[in-house]
Enzyme design. Structure first.
Site, short mmCIF file in Angstrom:
data_model
loop_
_atom_site.label_atom_id
_atom_site.label_comp_id
_atom_site.label_asym_id
_atom_site.label_seq_id
_atom_site.Cartn_x
_atom_site.Cartn_y
_atom_site.Cartn_z
N LYS A 131 -22.49 -24.02 23.46
CA LYS A 131 -21.93 -24.82 24.56
C LYS A 131 -20.99 -24.03 25.45
CE LYS A 131 -22.54 -29.53 23.93
NZ LYS A 131 -22.43 -30.44 22.87
N ARG A 132 -20.44 -22.97 24.90
CA ARG A 132 -19.50 -22.16 25.66
C ARG A 132 -20.16 -21.61 26.93
NH1 ARG A 132 -17.43 -17.20 24.06
NH2 ARG A 132 -18.93 -17.15 22.38
#
Ligand code: GLU
Length: 479
Positions: free
Chosen positions: A253-254
């Site tokens: 998700k980063r």
């Protein structure tokens, strides 16, 4: 070596419904599906919900729905039935029980009485001796259950050997099983774990090719050993590259959204998504980048899939989405974009959306960009009078410029408020004067924004009445 089954080809997708449909799962599903379609094979959807605490029905539905959206269908599955079902592992307990019992009876598996604390102590002792911390086989050859103790788990006797298999992508793969230790295959007869259930299911569902993510490579030798112990045939394996962040770490998700539904909600088209996912770790022989479903099925070649991880490239996805948008008519885009207008609380009919699409489509990468770029056609944004001022001019020049345009536009009948007529009218207004001095304030008056489609395009959508109203608002602002 176990006998290889040649025909008929059956593949499976075996998601665990413990979270959203991950891009990696969609990727694996697509490669299975392409392989199945090009071999006229059967594609099975099997729901691996042995983890009772984490599995949820909503996730199962989201996974099925996401795959359907992408254009992936299956021949057998929980919603479709088929001769080899049930296709939800939670409904197959009786089947697993039978095969667990068979392994226990054959002496290939055994009850283990070691508690968590026992295991921890064993591990520490092994590590202290500089040995790998595997299960030490304490309960392997027990004649009697230890007094006062209940079985904790069922373990499979892992023989110390070398297991070799030929992966369609990775070629020959060899594992030394001496590092494994006897592995846990079930908590008890009614609670099998993944590595065991998958072996039983793949065999009973007559799966010929197991196509899955690289993260399962190390499970394969364990599964092969159990196939041998149960006399099951050995399928052919293909382990797909994982999807990586640009810094080569596992997709997270980063860097990007990881759930397929995020892309759908952000206005990506399923066709672009399919094309994009197909090109993660694979590329056709030629240099084409845009391949539709039929072409993908024709061109796909699993033996040409790369071993190295596939880097997720957001720009490529945006580019592909624009390419697929280009292929659509205004009406098709309007239809697909309507829910995005609704989500932005822009109440508009199809006809108006279609007109808006016609003028903003060059600026959009996703369906979500349409309401963003199109909002100005439904409501005039707030703006400061200073925005109306063209480059080296002053506010004093704005009103005469707008009035000149207003006078000419009033002469155009509402029925002729189309691009051809309006362009001629404005050309006459500008005459030999400065285009910027007339057209900049007019465009800002109509759009309320520093950047927007040109005034003619905007007016052709707004119509005469609303265009003149906005010009009057701008003149008023300068007063
Ligand atoms: N349920 C497993 C997973 O979600 C499937 C692995 C396999 O394909 O064997 O990763």
């Amino acid at each position: 070596m176990a006998e290889k089954i040649e025909k008929p080809i059956r593949v499976r997708m075996a998601p665990s419904p413990t979270g959203h449909l991950h891009m990696g799962t969609a990727h694996t599903a697509l490669f299975n599906w392409l392989f199945a379609r090009q071999h006229n094979a059967t594609f099975v959807l099997r729901v691996e919900d042995t983890d009772k605490e984490r599995s949820r029905k909503e996730y199962e539905e989201e996974i099925a729905e996401g795959l359907r959206w992408l254009g992936i269908d299956w021949n057998e599955g929980p919603d479709k039935g088929g001769d080899f079902g049930p296709y939800r592992q939670s409904e197959r307990t009786v089947i697993y029980r039978k095969y667990l019992q068979e392994l226990l009876d054959k002496g290939e598996a055994y009850y283990c009485y070691c508690t968590k604390e026992d295991i921890e102590a064993q591990k520490q002792a092994l590590t202290a001796q500089g040995l790998p911390p595997k299960y030490n086989g304490h309960c392997r050859d027990l004649k009697e259950p230890p007094a006062g103790k209940n079985p904790e788990v069922i373990r499979f006797k892992v023989p110390e050997t070398k297991v070799e298999f030929t992966d369609m992508i990775r070629g020959k793969v060899v594992f030394d099983t001496s590092l494994f230790g006897d592995m846990i295959i079930a908590k008890d007869l009614d609670n099998p774990l993944y590595n065991f259930a998958v072996v039983v299911d793949d065999a009973l569902m007559e799966i010929t090719h197991v196509i899955r993510g690289e993260d399962h490579v190390s499970n394969t030798p364990k599964q092969i050993l159990m196939q041998r112990a149960l006399g099951f045939p050995e399928p052919t394996y293909a382990h797909l590259p994982l999807i990586l962040n640009p810094d080569r770490s596992k997709m997270s998700k980063r860097f990007a959204d990881t759930a397929l539904s995020d892309y759908r909600n952000n206005g990506y088209l399923p066709e672009a998504m399919m094309n994009f996912l197909a090109f993660l770790g694979w590329h056709p022989k030629g240099d084409q980048d845009v391949l539709g479903t039929e072409e993908l099925i024709r061109e796909f070649d699993i033996t040409r899939v790369q071993k190295a991880g596939a880097i997720f490239n957001q720009e490529k996805l945006d580019w592909l989405n624009r390419e697929y948008l280009k292929k659509m008519s205004d009406a098709e885009i309007a239809h697909a974009a309507q829910p995005f207008f609704a989500a932005e609380k822009i109440a508009a009919d199809k006809e108006k959306i279609e007109k808006v699409v016609g003028v903003v489509r060059g600026r959009a990468s996703t369906l979500k960009d349409f309401p963003a770029a199109g909002r100005l056609f439904f409501e005039l944004p707030e703006y400061a009078a200073s925005l109306l001022v063209w480059k080296n001019t002053t506010l004093e020049t704005v009103v005469p410029a707008l009035k000149k345009a207003e006078t000419a536009l009033k002469e155009v009948s509402a029925d002729h408020f189309d691009q051809v007529f309006l362009r001629e009218t404005l050309a006459a207004v500008v005459g030999s004067g400065s285009r910027g001095e007339i057209l900049w304030p007019l465009r800002v008056a109509l759009s309320g924004q520093a950047s927007s489609p040109d005034p003619v395009e905007i007016m052709s959508v707004l119509g005469k009445e609303e265009s003149l109203r906005r010009i009057a608002v701008a003149i008023e602002k300068c007063a």
